[in-house]
Write an enzyme that holds these catalytic residues in place. Structure first.
Site, PDB file in Angstrom:
ATOM      1  N   HIS A 146      -5.194   6.697   2.639  1.00  0.00           N
ATOM      2  CA  HIS A 146      -6.461   5.467   2.493  1.00  0.00           C
ATOM      3  C   HIS A 146      -5.726   4.301   3.741  1.00  0.00           C
ATOM      4  O   HIS A 146      -6.690   3.490   3.825  1.00  0.00           O
ATOM      5  CB  HIS A 146      -4.846   4.724   1.012  1.00  0.00           C
ATOM      6  CG  HIS A 146      -5.275   3.977   0.523  1.00  0.00           C
ATOM      7  ND1 HIS A 146      -5.962   2.710  -0.293  1.00  0.00           N
ATOM      8  CD2 HIS A 146      -5.260   2.314   1.068  1.00  0.00           C
ATOM      9  CE1 HIS A 146      -6.480   1.307  -0.349  1.00  0.00           C
ATOM     10  NE2 HIS A 146      -5.090   1.180   0.281  1.00  0.00           N
ATOM     11  N   GLU A 147      -4.492   4.459   3.966  1.00  0.00           N
ATOM     12  CA  GLU A 147      -4.223   3.461   5.170  1.00  0.00           C
ATOM     13  C   GLU A 147      -5.314   3.673   6.235  1.00  0.00           C
ATOM     14  O   GLU A 147      -5.713   3.203   7.441  1.00  0.00           O
ATOM     15  CB  GLU A 147      -2.890   3.244   5.736  1.00  0.00           C
ATOM     16  CG  GLU A 147      -1.825   2.819   5.046  1.00  0.00           C
ATOM     17  CD  GLU A 147      -2.564   1.370   4.654  1.00  0.00           C
ATOM     18  OE1 GLU A 147      -2.677   0.909   5.489  1.00  0.00           O
ATOM     19  OE2 GLU A 147      -2.305   1.306   3.401  1.00  0.00           O
ATOM     20  N   HIS A 150      -8.987   2.416   5.905  1.00  0.00           N
ATOM     21  CA  HIS A 150      -8.991   1.141   7.171  1.00  0.00           C
ATOM     22  C   HIS A 150      -9.447   1.171   8.141  1.00  0.00           C
ATOM     23  O   HIS A 150      -9.577   0.257   8.945  1.00  0.00           O
ATOM     24  CB  HIS A 150      -7.006   0.690   6.033  1.00  0.00           C
ATOM     25  CG  HIS A 150      -7.378  -0.281   5.115  1.00  0.00           C
ATOM     26  ND1 HIS A 150      -8.306  -0.648   4.349  1.00  0.00           N
ATOM     27  CD2 HIS A 150      -6.289   0.063   3.383  1.00  0.00           C
ATOM     28  CE1 HIS A 150      -7.798  -1.035   3.247  1.00  0.00           C
ATOM     29  NE2 HIS A 150      -6.695  -0.723   2.859  1.00  0.00           N
ATOM     30  N   GLU A 203     -10.368  -2.663  -0.293  1.00  0.00           N
ATOM     31  CA  GLU A 203      -9.418  -1.593  -1.136  1.00  0.00           C
ATOM     32  C   GLU A 203     -10.065  -0.256  -1.815  1.00  0.00           C
ATOM     33  O   GLU A 203      -9.582   1.049  -1.381  1.00  0.00           O
ATOM     34  CB  GLU A 203      -8.873  -2.407  -1.552  1.00  0.00           C
ATOM     35  CG  GLU A 203      -7.807  -3.289  -1.182  1.00  0.00           C
ATOM     36  CD  GLU A 203      -6.355  -2.875   0.145  1.00  0.00           C
ATOM     37  OE1 GLU A 203      -6.364  -1.678  -0.750  1.00  0.00           O
ATOM     38  OE2 GLU A 203      -6.072  -2.906   0.656  1.00  0.00           O
TER      39      GLU A 203
END
Length: 275
Positions: A146-147, A150, A203
């Protein structure tokens, strides 16, 4: 030609150029996300990545000075680095720049439930997220994916572009001749990287891209649902140390969306496990 017409023409040319440079979704992607924002091109990627590297180095130096930087020989650091090595090969389809990134992974002693990946692949986990949530390797991979997403989708670059356009009264026409002083301004904006709040769509984007990257690397996509269920439980606690949840809100809608997308990447996971 009247100045108003020149301004309109300039704006159209700029939009066309930005559109041509937009990062496309990989042809073989199993999750459905849109193209990365065109606005991010207002901030030079190289300068932002350099600024992020400097800020990351300063963060680690400060942590080391306080005795909070976990040494590379620690089992938890080696665990994080091993998971990152499995994920990294599947990042370039989402951003070609990732092939040249000098990826780093650090672990910082802190009770905070937090983790991040800065532009250029600079990853940090806090011990609180590992210990308090008792994350499995699959769940760590979902957080890390997920990070990474980004950074790959350049959400920070987009947000900083919005901030800079507002903060310095950006004139699109003037930027056509080269980004003016925006490049230098981008370097100064690097100090905001750890305080940015991403949008709900960012997100969702990171959830789905991270889910696919982790599945391709052989991590069970069902762990994404378990992860956010744990996050939801943590939200109901005393609320201390939940910085991650302040910028990554949990909730039934997020979990339902992940549940709907797990079947799309299940085959990737099963294929990876057979390798």
């Amino acid at each position: 030609m009247p100045s108003a017409a020149l301004s309109t023409l300039s704006r159209r040319r700029w939009l066309l150029a930005a559109g041509a440079a937009a990062v496309a979704v990989p042809a073989l992607a199993q999750v459905a996300v849109g193209s990365a924002s065109r606005l991010r091109h207002l901030v030079p990627a190289e300068q932002l990545e350099q600024s992020a590297a400097q800020q990351y180095a300063q963060l680690l130096q400060q942590a080391r000075a306080k005795g909070a930087l976990v040494p590379d020989g620690d089992a938890q650091v080696q665990r994080l680095q091993a998971i990152a090595r499995r994920l990294i090969p599947f990042t370039p389809p989402w951003n070609e720049r990732a092939r040249q990134w000098q990826w780093q992974v650090a672990l910082i002693r802190s009770d905070e439930i937090n983790a991040f990946c800065m532009p250029g692949g600079k990853i940090a986990f806090f011990t609180g997220i590992l210990d308090k949530l008792r994350l499995t390797d699959d769940e760590v991979a979902m957080v890390m994916g997920h990070e990474m997403a980004h950074a790959l989708r350049e959400h920070a670059r987009e947000q900083l572009a919005k901030n800079s356009a507002t903060g310095i009264g950006l004139s699109l026409g003037a930027q056509l001749l080269g980004l003016g002083d925006l490049g230098n301004y981008a370097a100064r904006l690097g100090g905001q990287l750890l305080s940015l709040n991403f949008s709900r769509s960012d997100e969702t984007d990171a959830d789905l891209v991270g889910l696919e990257i982790a599945a391709r690397a052989g991590f069970n996509p069902q762990a994404a649902v378990r992860l956010w269920e744990k996050m939801g439980t943590a939200t109901g606690s005393n609320g201390q140390g939940l910085n991650f949840l302040s910028t990554h809100p949990s909730g039934p809608q997020r979990i339902r969306q992940l549940q709907a997308n797990v079947p799309k990447v299940q085959g990737l996971y099963e294929q990876a496990r057979r390798r």
